[in-house]
Design an enzyme around this catalytic site. Structure first.
Site, PDB file in Angstrom:
ATOM      1  CB  SER A 108       3.678  -9.222   4.640  1.00 52.16           C
ATOM      2  OG  SER A 108       3.851  -8.066   3.844  1.00 52.16           O
ATOM      3  CB  SER A 109      -0.069  -5.152   4.300  1.00 50.82           C
ATOM      4  OG  SER A 109       1.140  -4.474   4.026  1.00 50.82           O
ATOM      5  CB  CYS A 110       3.026  -7.729   0.234  1.00 51.13           C
ATOM      6  SG  CYS A 110       3.730  -9.303   0.769  1.00 51.13           S
ATOM      7  CE1 TYR A 137       8.231 -12.420   3.239  1.00 51.31           C
ATOM      8  CE2 TYR A 137       6.638 -10.659   2.865  1.00 51.31           C
ATOM      9  CZ  TYR A 137       7.421 -11.405   3.729  1.00 51.31           C
ATOM     10  OH  TYR A 137       7.392 -11.143   5.072  1.00 51.31           O
ATOM     11  CE  LYS A 141       5.770 -13.921   5.753  1.00 50.21           C
ATOM     12  NZ  LYS A 141       6.095 -14.520   7.073  1.00 50.21           N
ATOM     13  CG  HIS A 180      10.873  -3.348   3.960  1.00 45.40           C
ATOM     14  ND1 HIS A 180      11.373  -4.303   4.813  1.00 45.40           N
ATOM     15  CD2 HIS A 180      10.023  -3.999   3.124  1.00 45.40           C
ATOM     16  CE1 HIS A 180      10.850  -5.478   4.512  1.00 45.40           C
ATOM     17  NE2 HIS A 180      10.041  -5.325   3.489  1.00 45.40           N
TER      18      HIS A 180
END
Length: 313
Positions: A108-110, A137, A141, A180
């Site tokens: 994920s881009s987070c 999270y 990842k 989201h």
């Protein structure tokens, strides 16, 4: 990839996993392995390792994860960290033990720092503090990325990590407590339209900027990378374009057909101010997104479980 290859897609009932299955089937891959939670609990190490040892897939796509929006991430921090760590560790190590050479881990881009330069390059990973609302999270990842890198280095595997931007599309989660931003906006606008409301509420100020990728485009990028045998460092997957939450909300209104106005609840968190991925690495590998945001949003709305052509002429 060989059309006769055995391919295991985890999370096949979710938005990402189902899109990967659709893409593989459309390309003629017919030896697909899928298992629901009732058949294979990915949190159970013994069960996962036994399944992989028995089936010995040629390729594995890890699209299974515990996911959610800002509220779910912030309120279930332990669950998001623990469950995602277990899922990826069980699958990556189990694949290695089973002799699987090719694996793709979807992150994920987070994972990137909250305030890193824009657009976000892959090398910005671990260069600054994370956004606090989804830190557990993100840490899980990042651990998955590092697991893949470590198995590649120690055991010469070809385990690739891809980092999608914000996703939307068929089989998305529209639960207002855990979804989201885009599916939440679609559902809010839809319900406001059915009730005949004059307005609908959007969290935050409307000023943060976000990038959105139609999930079937992500699936196409994943299969593209696997088919060309890519085994390099992590790859961002996005459109390279972003919009403000205000612009997003107004587009949602137009697509859904809600004629009221947007009200911004500034007591709610905005999250990261901007999150736009640099997709030049993926472009150099011969791929770019094809679905415009408005068109993808229309498809998402039409496939939403609450949408009815009768209720929404």
């Amino acid at each position: 990839m060989d059309r006769n290859a055995k391919i295991f897609v985890t999370g096949h009932r979710g938005m990402v996993g189902s899109a990967i299955v659709r893409r593989l089937q459309a390309a003629g891959y017919d030896r697909l392995l899928t298992r629901g939670r009732e058949d294979l609990d990915l949190l159970d190490q013994r069960a996962v390792h036994a399944f992989l040892a028995h089936e010995k897939p040629d390729y594995v796509f890890i699209a299974a994860a515990k996911v959610g929006g800002i509220q779910a991430n912030d309120q279930q921090r332990a669950d998001f960290l623990y469950q995602n760590l277990l899922i990826e560790a069980n699958l990556i190590h189990g694949a290695h033990l089973a002799g699987v050479q090719r694996l793709m881990f979807l992150g994920s881009s987070c994972i990137y720092p909250r305030d890193c330069p824009q657009p976000i390059k892959e090398e910005y990973l671990l260069t600054g503090p994370l956004e606090q609302t989804n830190e557990p999270y993100a840490i899980a990842k990042i651990a998955g990325i590092k697991l893949c890198e470590s198995y590649n280095r120690q055991y010469a595997r070809q385990y690739v990590s891809v980092m999608p931007t914000n996703l939307y599309g068929p089989n998305d989660n529209y639960d207002l407590l855990s979804s989201h931003v885009l599916p939440a906006l679609i559902r809010k606008a839809h319900e406001a339209k059915l009730r005949g409301d004059a307005e609908y509420v959007v969290w935050g100020s409307g000023t943060p900027r976000r990038e959105f990728l139609y999930v079937d485009d992500l699936a196409d990028a994943c299969v593209h990378l696997m088919e060309r045998g890519y085994d390099g460092p992590l790859v961002n997957v996005g459109t390279g374009e972003d919009v403000t939450i205000r612009e997003l909300a107004e587009t949602v209104m137009d697509v859904v057909g809600f004629r009221g106005r947007v009200v911004y609840d500034r007591s709610k968190p905005d999250g990261t101010p901007r999150k736009l991925l640099d997709v030049s690495r993926l472009a150099a590998l011969g791929w770019k997104a094809r679905t415009p945001l408005r068109e993808g949003m229309r498809r998402a709305y039409e496939s939403a479980p609450f949408h009815s052509p009768v209720a929404n002429p």
